[in-house]
Design a protein around this motif. Structure first.
Motif, PDB file in Angstrom:
ATOM      1  N   SER A   1      -3.048  -4.340 -29.317  1.00  0.00           N
ATOM      2  CA  SER A   1      -2.819  -5.698 -28.758  1.00  0.00           C
ATOM      3  C   SER A   1      -1.953  -5.268 -27.432  1.00  0.00           C
ATOM      4  CB  SER A   1      -2.439  -6.956 -28.803  1.00  0.00           C
ATOM      5  OG  SER A   1      -1.452  -7.395 -29.339  1.00  0.00           O
TER       6      SER A   1
ATOM      7  N   TYR B   1       4.145 -11.732 -16.825  1.00  0.00           N
ATOM      8  CA  TYR B   1       3.663 -11.967 -18.432  1.00  0.00           C
ATOM      9  C   TYR B   1       4.405 -12.828 -18.764  1.00  0.00           C
ATOM     10  CZ  TYR B   1       3.333 -10.847 -22.922  1.00  0.00           C
ATOM     11  OH  TYR B   1       2.962 -10.805 -24.583  1.00  0.00           O
TER      12      TYR B   1
ATOM     13  N   PRO C   1      -2.097  -4.699 -16.533  1.00  0.00           N
ATOM     14  CA  PRO C   1      -3.795  -3.958 -16.950  1.00  0.00           C
ATOM     15  C   PRO C   1      -2.685  -2.863 -16.869  1.00  0.00           C
ATOM     16  CG  PRO C   1      -2.519  -3.722 -14.074  1.00  0.00           C
ATOM     17  CD  PRO C   1      -1.851  -4.736 -14.408  1.00  0.00           C
ATOM     18  N   ALA C   2      -3.812  -2.236 -18.255  1.00  0.00           N
ATOM     19  CA  ALA C   2      -3.809  -1.342 -19.259  1.00  0.00           C
ATOM     20  C   ALA C   2      -3.856   0.104 -17.629  1.00  0.00           C
ATOM     21  CB  ALA C   2      -5.661  -0.941 -19.951  1.00  0.00           C
TER      22      ALA C   2
ATOM     23  N   VAL D   1       3.669  -7.032 -24.864  1.00  0.00           N
ATOM     24  CA  VAL D   1       3.661  -5.906 -23.640  1.00  0.00           C
ATOM     25  C   VAL D   1       5.128  -4.693 -23.833  1.00  0.00           C
ATOM     26  CG1 VAL D   1       4.955  -5.164 -20.800  1.00  0.00           C
ATOM     27  CG2 VAL D   1       3.462  -8.017 -21.482  1.00  0.00           C
TER      28      VAL D   1
ATOM     29  N   PRO E   1      -1.416 -10.494 -27.170  1.00  0.00           N
ATOM     30  CA  PRO E   1      -0.883  -8.435 -26.168  1.00  0.00           C
ATOM     31  C   PRO E   1       0.366  -8.966 -25.832  1.00  0.00           C
ATOM     32  CG  PRO E   1      -2.758  -9.873 -25.132  1.00  0.00           C
ATOM     33  CD  PRO E   1      -2.324 -11.339 -25.828  1.00  0.00           C
TER      34      PRO E   1
ATOM     35  N   PRO F   1      -0.704 -10.133 -18.792  1.00  0.00           N
ATOM     36  CA  PRO F   1      -0.018  -9.211 -19.387  1.00  0.00           C
ATOM     37  C   PRO F   1      -0.623  -7.718 -17.929  1.00  0.00           C
ATOM     38  CG  PRO F   1      -2.125  -9.203 -20.576  1.00  0.00           C
ATOM     39  CD  PRO F   1      -1.933 -10.277 -19.583  1.00  0.00           C
TER      40      PRO F   1
ATOM     41  N   LYS G   1      -0.725   0.703 -16.029  1.00  0.00           N
ATOM     42  CA  LYS G   1       0.472  -0.027 -14.976  1.00  0.00           C
ATOM     43  C   LYS G   1       1.375   1.143 -14.473  1.00  0.00           C
ATOM     44  CE  LYS G   1       2.532  -3.228 -12.216  1.00  0.00           C
ATOM     45  NZ  LYS G   1       1.319  -3.010 -11.016  1.00  0.00           N
TER      46      LYS G   1
ATOM     47  N   SER H   1       3.211   1.583 -28.467  1.00  0.00           N
ATOM     48  CA  SER H   1       1.945   1.335 -27.645  1.00  0.00           C
ATOM     49  C   SER H   1       0.244   0.968 -28.243  1.00  0.00           C
ATOM     50  CB  SER H   1       1.673   1.273 -25.961  1.00  0.00           C
ATOM     51  OG  SER H   1       0.848   2.952 -25.703  1.00  0.00           O
TER      52      SER H   1
ATOM     53  N   LEU I   1       3.851  -0.511 -19.609  1.00  0.00           N
ATOM     54  CA  LEU I   1       4.164  -0.567 -18.333  1.00  0.00           C
ATOM     55  C   LEU I   1       5.214   0.033 -18.400  1.00  0.00           C
ATOM     56  CD1 LEU I   1       4.864  -2.358 -15.495  1.00  0.00           C
ATOM     57  CD2 LEU I   1       6.229  -3.123 -17.028  1.00  0.00           C
TER      58      LEU I   1
ATOM     59  N   ARG J   1      -0.311  -3.597 -24.381  1.00  0.00           N
ATOM     60  CA  ARG J   1      -0.315  -2.899 -23.213  1.00  0.00           C
ATOM     61  C   ARG J   1       1.015  -2.240 -22.806  1.00  0.00           C
ATOM     62  NH1 ARG J   1      -3.559  -5.877 -20.213  1.00  0.00           N
ATOM     63  NH2 ARG J   1      -5.308  -6.985 -21.369  1.00  0.00           N
TER      64      ARG J   1
END
Length: 532
Positions: A488, A516, A524-525, A464, A462, A522, A527, A483, A492, A490
């Protein structure tokens, strides 16, 4: 030139966020195929073969000495820090043709708890010194628990600062270059601007002919993998801001199986061509300027009007006056404040809302007292010009990387003129100047090696990706796009002004990134955070 990093306001003591933005020269990349088949070599005899055994089968044997090198750490004049020099091939396709020497610095983990290895940081640019960023902020300003568990590490990318810097113009010539009118009113002024771009490019070619073909983002990302190996880390842990997100994403695309915990803050979109990058950033500065305008009129000292709708037209009118009649600054070198330097000063303050008060004061002094010192100081901070007239190599390296990474946004002045309406629509205040600033790479002495390219990094852990909704230099849409590309990722989101998010006042953002980095968790999707 425009940077993807945030210039530090001249009188601010706040943390310098990741640098970018400036007279925009778009930086994207050419992805070479990722070496992701991790099968071991069949025979291990010499030390070089032992190194090759841990690398993909496709790794050329000539790279084994680079992957097997040991760094000789020593003190480097700053308490608590160690420095070393790392070798990398000048040309990865032809390693026998010589080396480039890269400066590396680190500060060892300072606290209790299980060590987590090395955390590599990069502040963006291209052209920003990662070592300077480490020593001045990251190794003292990152959260204590992160510094306790990680060795904080930085490498100045090839061509930057301590790593065989690219040079183009001396201080006096850079002064003239920075004052060049980037809103030409006639053919003569257009010719003067083109001449300035040509002389800058010729200076780079004359002073740095060996390195100029080998400062691409792809090559710097490959250098990061050599450093990962030299540090003894199985995977790369990395925080890259602004242009540093392009470096990090490129690394993930090249070496997805070796990408560990990557934070890409203030993300760039590698799939966009130079013109679109410049146009998007122009719109980003307009978004930031509108936020500044709303804030400015709330203060009695705002020199640009009483209503937010007045601020842009008043500033544009002030720029026109400076174009015709520059004002004194008290500079010992005799520089006056014209439109070019004033515009750069205003742009510099757009990166961080903490600089808006400073900008109001500088504008008030310039508009009411005909004293351009405050705006000149902001412009100098953006260009990294010291009081004695010496410049860092920021602008030289910025152009060298950007012009190698992507084909030029425009090839001729006529192309710029044709596209002026689109840029002025994106930003009535800055659009004209930013359109003309996009012409610089047209005269570069080295052909570009990169092109726009999606990065998926399939198989990576993952990653970020962080985006700020009103970021002037890396618009939020770039973070969303990156993203979606990275398999992979996530995303933010930071709902705020200013450039980049980590360490800028949001406990929500900081805690998500810290979790992280420290625990591999990571966010949450979807966020979203705001300043708190």
């Amino acid at each position: 030139m425009h940077l993807w990093r945030t210039p530090r306001p001249a009188t601010s003591s706040a943390r310098p966020p990741a640098r970018i933005g400036g007279a925009l020269l778009a930086a994207v990349l050419l992805l070479v195929p990722a070496c992701s088949s991790e099968g071991p070599a069949t025979s291990v005899g010499s030390p070089a073969e032992a190194v090759l055994a841990a690398l993909p089968r496709s790794t050329p044997r000539a790279l084994a000495p680079y992957y097997g090198q040991k760094l000789a750490w020593h003190g480097c004049g700053v308490p608590g820090f160690q420095c070393a020099t790392m070798k990398a091939p000048l040309d990865y396709a032809k390693p026998a043709e010589g080396d480039v020497r890269l400066a590396v610095a680190r500060k060892r983990a300072t606290g209790k708890g299980k060590p987590l290895g090395s955390l590599l940081v990069n502040p963006g640019g291209p052209g920003g010194s990662a070592i300077g960023y480490l020593q001045q902020y990251a190794a003292i300003g990152y959260p204590a628990e992160v510094r306790a568990r990680y060795d904080m590490v930085a490498v100045d990318p090839r061509g930057v600062a301590r790593s065989e810097p690219v040079t183009c113009l001396d201080g006096r010539k850079m002064d003239a270059y920075a004052q060049t009118d980037t809103t030409p009113d006639d053919r003569a002024e257009t010719g003067a601007l083109v001449d300035a771009y040509r002389k800058f490019a010729e200076g780079c070619g004359a002073h740095s002919p060996r390195l100029l073909r080998h400062v691409s983002t792809v090559e710097s990302a490959r250098d990061m993998d050599l450093l990962r190996a030299a540090l003894g880390d199985a995977k790369l842990t990395y925080v890259g801001a602004s242009y540093g997100t392009l470096l990090g994403a490129t690394y993930a695309g090249l070496f997805p199986q070796r990408a560990g915990r990557l934070v890409l803050d203030g993300a760039m979109d590698p799939a966009l061509p130079a013109r679109r990058l410049n146009l998007d950033q122009t719109a980003g500065f307009e978004t930031a300027f509108r936020s500044f305008a709303k804030d400015c009129v709330r203060h009695r000292d705002c020199p640009l009007g009483k209503q937010a709708s007045e601020v842009g037209p008043h500033l544009k009118a002030f720029f026109r006056k400076l174009d015709a009649h520059p004002i004194p600054t008290g500079d010992i070198d005799g520089r006056k404040l014209g439109e070019a330097l004033a515009t750069t000063g205003v742009i510099a303050a757009m990166y961080d809302q903490g600089a808006w008060e400073q900008l109001r004061g500088a504008l008030a002094s310039a508009m009411k007292s005909h004293d351009g010192a405050g705006l000149l100081a902001l412009s100098d901070s953006y260009y990294e010009r010291e009081a004695g007239g010496r410049y860092s190599n920021l602008m030289s390296a910025n152009a060298a990387v950007n012009c190698l990474d992507l084909p030029a946004a425009f090839a001729t002045p006529d192309q710029v003129r044709k596209d002026l309406p689109a840029f002025e629509k994106a930003s009535p205040v800055f659009g004209e100047g930013l359109a003309w600033a996009s012409l610089g790479c047209a005269y570069w002495p080295v052909r570009p090696t990169g092109e726009p390219h999606r990065i998926e990094a399939r198989g990576a852990a993952p990653i970020v990706v962080v985006g700020t909704t009103r970021d002037p230099a890396t618009p939020y849409r770039w973070a969303r796009s990156l993203s979606r590309q990275l398999s992979s990722a996530r995303l933010l989101t930071y709902e705020s002004d200013g450039h980049t998010a980590y360490g800028r006042g949001s406990a929500c953002i900081d805690s998500a990134i810290d979790a992280y980095l420290l625990h591999g968790t990571p966010p949450p999707a979807g966020k979203r955070c705001s300043r708190s």
